[in-house]
Design a protein around this motif. Structure first.
Motif, short mmCIF file in Angstrom:
data_model
loop_
_atom_site.label_atom_id
_atom_site.label_comp_id
_atom_site.label_asym_id
_atom_site.label_seq_id
_atom_site.Cartn_x
_atom_site.Cartn_y
_atom_site.Cartn_z
N GLU A 160 14.26 -42.50 101.45
CA GLU A 160 14.69 -41.76 100.25
C GLU A 160 13.54 -41.66 99.24
O GLU A 160 13.35 -40.62 98.61
N ASN A 176 11.10 -39.13 100.48
CA ASN A 176 11.64 -37.78 100.38
C ASN A 176 11.59 -37.24 98.94
O ASN A 176 11.26 -36.08 98.72
N LEU A 235 8.62 -24.76 113.86
CA LEU A 235 9.23 -24.19 112.65
C LEU A 235 8.28 -23.17 112.03
O LEU A 235 7.06 -23.35 112.09
N GLU A 254 10.21 -22.62 106.89
CA GLU A 254 10.94 -23.82 107.33
C GLU A 254 10.09 -25.07 107.18
O GLU A 254 10.60 -26.12 106.77
N VAL A 264 10.98 -28.40 104.78
CA VAL A 264 11.40 -29.62 105.49
C VAL A 264 11.87 -30.73 104.55
O VAL A 264 12.98 -31.26 104.70
N PHE A 308 15.18 -29.72 103.05
CA PHE A 308 16.25 -29.78 104.07
C PHE A 308 16.69 -31.22 104.30
O PHE A 308 17.87 -31.52 104.42
N ILE A 309 15.69 -32.12 104.38
CA ILE A 309 16.02 -33.54 104.64
C ILE A 309 16.87 -34.11 103.51
O ILE A 309 17.82 -34.86 103.75
N ARG A 313 4.42 -27.81 101.23
CA ARG A 313 5.44 -28.74 101.74
C ARG A 313 5.44 -30.04 100.92
O ARG A 313 6.49 -30.60 100.63
N ALA A 314 4.23 -30.48 100.54
CA ALA A 314 4.13 -31.74 99.80
C ALA A 314 4.77 -31.64 98.41
O ALA A 314 5.23 -32.64 97.87
N MET A 359 20.16 -25.58 104.76
CA MET A 359 20.13 -25.53 106.21
C MET A 359 20.12 -26.95 106.79
O MET A 359 19.49 -27.82 106.24
N ILE A 403 18.79 -29.55 108.84
CA ILE A 403 17.48 -29.78 109.48
C ILE A 403 17.65 -30.32 110.90
O ILE A 403 16.86 -30.00 111.80
N LEU A 409 18.57 -27.42 113.10
CA LEU A 409 17.43 -26.49 113.15
C LEU A 409 16.34 -27.01 114.09
O LEU A 409 15.88 -26.29 114.99
N ARG A 425 15.20 -25.57 117.73
CA ARG A 425 13.84 -25.09 117.97
C ARG A 425 13.14 -25.88 119.08
O ARG A 425 12.32 -25.34 119.79
N PHE A 484 8.28 -37.48 105.71
CA PHE A 484 8.87 -36.72 104.60
C PHE A 484 10.30 -37.17 104.28
O PHE A 484 11.02 -36.47 103.57
N GLY A 485 10.69 -38.31 104.84
CA GLY A 485 11.93 -38.93 104.38
C GLY A 485 13.12 -38.87 105.31
O GLY A 485 14.22 -39.26 104.92
N MET A 486 12.90 -38.42 106.54
CA MET A 486 14.05 -38.42 107.46
C MET A 486 14.26 -39.84 107.98
O MET A 486 13.29 -40.51 108.38
#
Lengths: 219, 376
Positions: free
Chosen positions: A78, A81, A97, A101, A105, A108-109, A151-152, B1, B3, B6, B10, B277-279
């Protein structure tokens, strides 16, 4: 302070010997500033960035982001993110992607609704409006790196960690990226921690440090 | 969306369709063929079961009601037809050939209104007339118009030690080979001036829900219960077929496990990026779970739809022909059972879940962050 690092230590076991990579590192970073770190290969730059980015854990010491000690968390996903953005030397885009997309990312996460106005602004800002639906394989090195910067910052993180961001770019694209970092810092007040070998990148830092033999020296 | 969906989508349908490799194709084909085979096989068995049911009902009705009052049944304003009958075993004798038969005596108006005997002609049947089955007529060389003798199985001998018999005229021949009935079941009609004191039962056709409230299951018996052994045999055959063919799906699921191992190994870098990125770990596992389900359910649904298309085409055009003398019907019967398709889907979902989860349990032991750390 957006970041406080206190007495940070990290070592690795190399067979029977214990290799001390970071020795008692301490520093503070103000919101909206750029910290650049240089040092020879193996000096511990990547290890330091990994610890600051919660990709690895320290042996001892404290990392405090936005007044919260990372020791309080069990799961760092978290934090990564919402508070940290990464820019890698090798872009690390997901080839399956498309550009939009890839940029989205982190959003979306976090299941956040995409701020399309902000996204459009970013595409214009990064001059990638005609590449929204392109895939990473169709992009040049410079374009890939700009996508990775977008993205960052899409989740508007507290800190952006960049490790050798110009390491894989030619001089022209490297200069463009340096300008972009300065502009992002000025226009959006973003906080950067950049590890680099490149003196041109190093020079943009408001705070400049050199890592040598696991110790951090203020320059 | 979403992820997870997605990325799974893909990974499965990448720009290079062959990137997924042969294992994916083999898994897809295995699950496709397995699902299609199950639906087609069960459709054929259902079709034959349906033929069995229809043919049985033609001579036995939907239900039989034992020990009931015909006047009461007749008085109900109902949605069903009924036929009181009396049935008894006799020996039949012709040209020195003898056979044990069941003589089913019914009211003359019921022969064509209630039963569907596929008679060779429509001549009315009177007292002392008899309708015999085709197989019996061939075996005993009996033709329409012949006179035959029928003897009681409880042999009663008169004073001259001659067995008592009764003469019947063969008025017609019927066709119904189900349960070999045309070998032993013969029909006659009541002498309406001399009705028997007791009936064997009343056969019923149609909706008998109103009677189900009044009569217990041992009094009101369905055609399935009346022919329980045969009906159970067809049900067991269906179950064995289902489970045997389901083995194809299980084997294909092993391939699916291989696909998951392959893709999770290949996509470690992408997982590391998502993790950076946090997943979280759970969501990363979910990607491969969704990947597995997307691949397998697509294959199974395509298999089911293909099989349904074949069933519809067969029922519409009858391109698979059968010999009616042997199979009673001239084209392969197929009947879709959505209940069985639901069971197939449910079982598949469970099996696929198990086979996709197993490699994921192993995958969780590697931490993608360690891998990306080496790149930072």
């Amino acid at each position: 302070m957006i970041l406080s690092v206190k007495n940070l230590k990290k070592s690795y076991n190399d067979g029977e010997t214990k290799l001390e990579v970071l020795k008692d590192i301490s520093f503070d970073l103000k919101k909206g500033s750029i910290l650049t770190i240089k040092g020879p290969s193996g000096s511990g730059k990547s290890t330091l960035l990994s610890l600051l980015g919660t990709l690895d854990t320290q042996d001892s010491g404290d990392i405090i982001i936005n007044d919260k000690n990372l020791d309080e968390y069990d799961d760092f996903s978290e934090i990564r993110n919402n508070h940290i953005g990464f820019i890698f030397q090798f872009h690390n885009l997901i080839s399956e992607l498309n550009v939009t997309e890839n940029v989205c990312v982190p959003a979306f996460i976090s299941n956040k609704a995409i701020d399309h106005n902000f996204l459009d602004t970013l595409f214009e800002y990064f001059q990638l409006t005609n590449k929204e639906n392109a895939f990473p394989l169709d992009l040049s090195g410079g374009e890939k790196q700009r996508v990775s910067v977008m993205r960052a910052i899409i989740n508007k993180p507290s800190i952006i960690i960049a490790d050798e961001p110009t390491g894989n770019l030619d001089e022209k694209n490297a200069l463009k990226l340096i300008d972009l970092f300065k502009k992002l810092n000025k226009d959006f007040g973003l906080t950067f921690i950049i590890a680099t070998h490149d003196n041109k990148v190093f020079d943009i830092g408001h705070q400049k440090m050199e890592l040598s033999d696991g110790k951090l020296l203020n320059l | 969306m979403n992820i997870i969906f997605l990325v799974a989508k893909r990974f499965l349908i990448s720009r290079n369709l062959l990137e997924g490799g042969m294992i994916n194709i083999v898994s897809f084909l295995g699950l496709f063929i397995g699902a299609a085979s199950i639906v087609l096989s069960l459709a054929v068995l259902n079709g034959f079961q349906d033929v069995l049911g229809n043919e049985t009902k033609k001579i036995y009705g939907d239900y039989i009601l034992l020990d009931s009052d015909e006047d009461f049944i007749g008085s109900i304003n109902n949605n069903f037809q009924y036929s009181p009958f009396y049935e008894e075993e006799f020996f039949i004798l012709n040209n020195k050939k003898q056979s044990l038969v069941k003589l089913k005596t019914i009211f003359s108006d019921k022969i064509d209104n209630f039963y569907d005997l596929n008679r060779s002609n429509d001549i009315p049947i009177n007292k002392n007339d008899i309708i015999i089955g085709n197989s019996l007529s061939e075996r005993m060389n009996i033709s329409i118009g012949d006179s035959i003798s029928i003897y009681d199985t409880n042999i009663s001998i008169n004073s001259l030690t001659v067995m008592k018999d009764q003469q019947f005229f063969v008025k017609d021949i019927y066709q119904n080979r189900i349960l070999r009935s045309d070998e032993f079941l013969v029909f006659s009609v009541f002498d309406e001036e001399n009705l028997p004191n007791k009936l064997s039962g009343i056969e019923l056709l149609g909706n008998v829900d109103i009677l189900k409230e009044k009569y217990s299951k041992d009094k009101l018996i369905s055609w399935q219960d009346r022919n329980r052994q045969l009906f159970d045999a067809t049900e067991i055959e269906k179950k064995i077929t289902f489970f045997t063919l389901f083995l194809i799906i299980i084997v294909a699921s092993f391939n699916l496990s291989s696909s998951i191992v392959q893709i999770s190994t290949k996509k470690t870098r992408e997982m590391a990026i998502l993790n950076a990125f946090g997943m979280n770990e759970r969501s990363m596992s979910m990607i491969f779970l969704v990947y597995g389900y997307l691949l397998s359910l697509t294959a199974i649904v395509c298999g089911i739809l293909s099989a349904l298309l074949i069933v519809i085409m067969q029922n519409q055009f009858g391109f698979i022909i059968l010999n009616p003398e042997f199979y009673l019907i001239d084209k392969l019967p197929m009947e879709i059972s959505f209940k069985e398709i639901s069971i197939l889907l449910s079982f598949s979902i469970i099996i696929i879940g198990i086979f996709v989860s197993l490699p994921l349990l192993l995958m969780r032991k590697t931490n993608p962050i360690i891998l990306i750390n080496k790149n930072i």
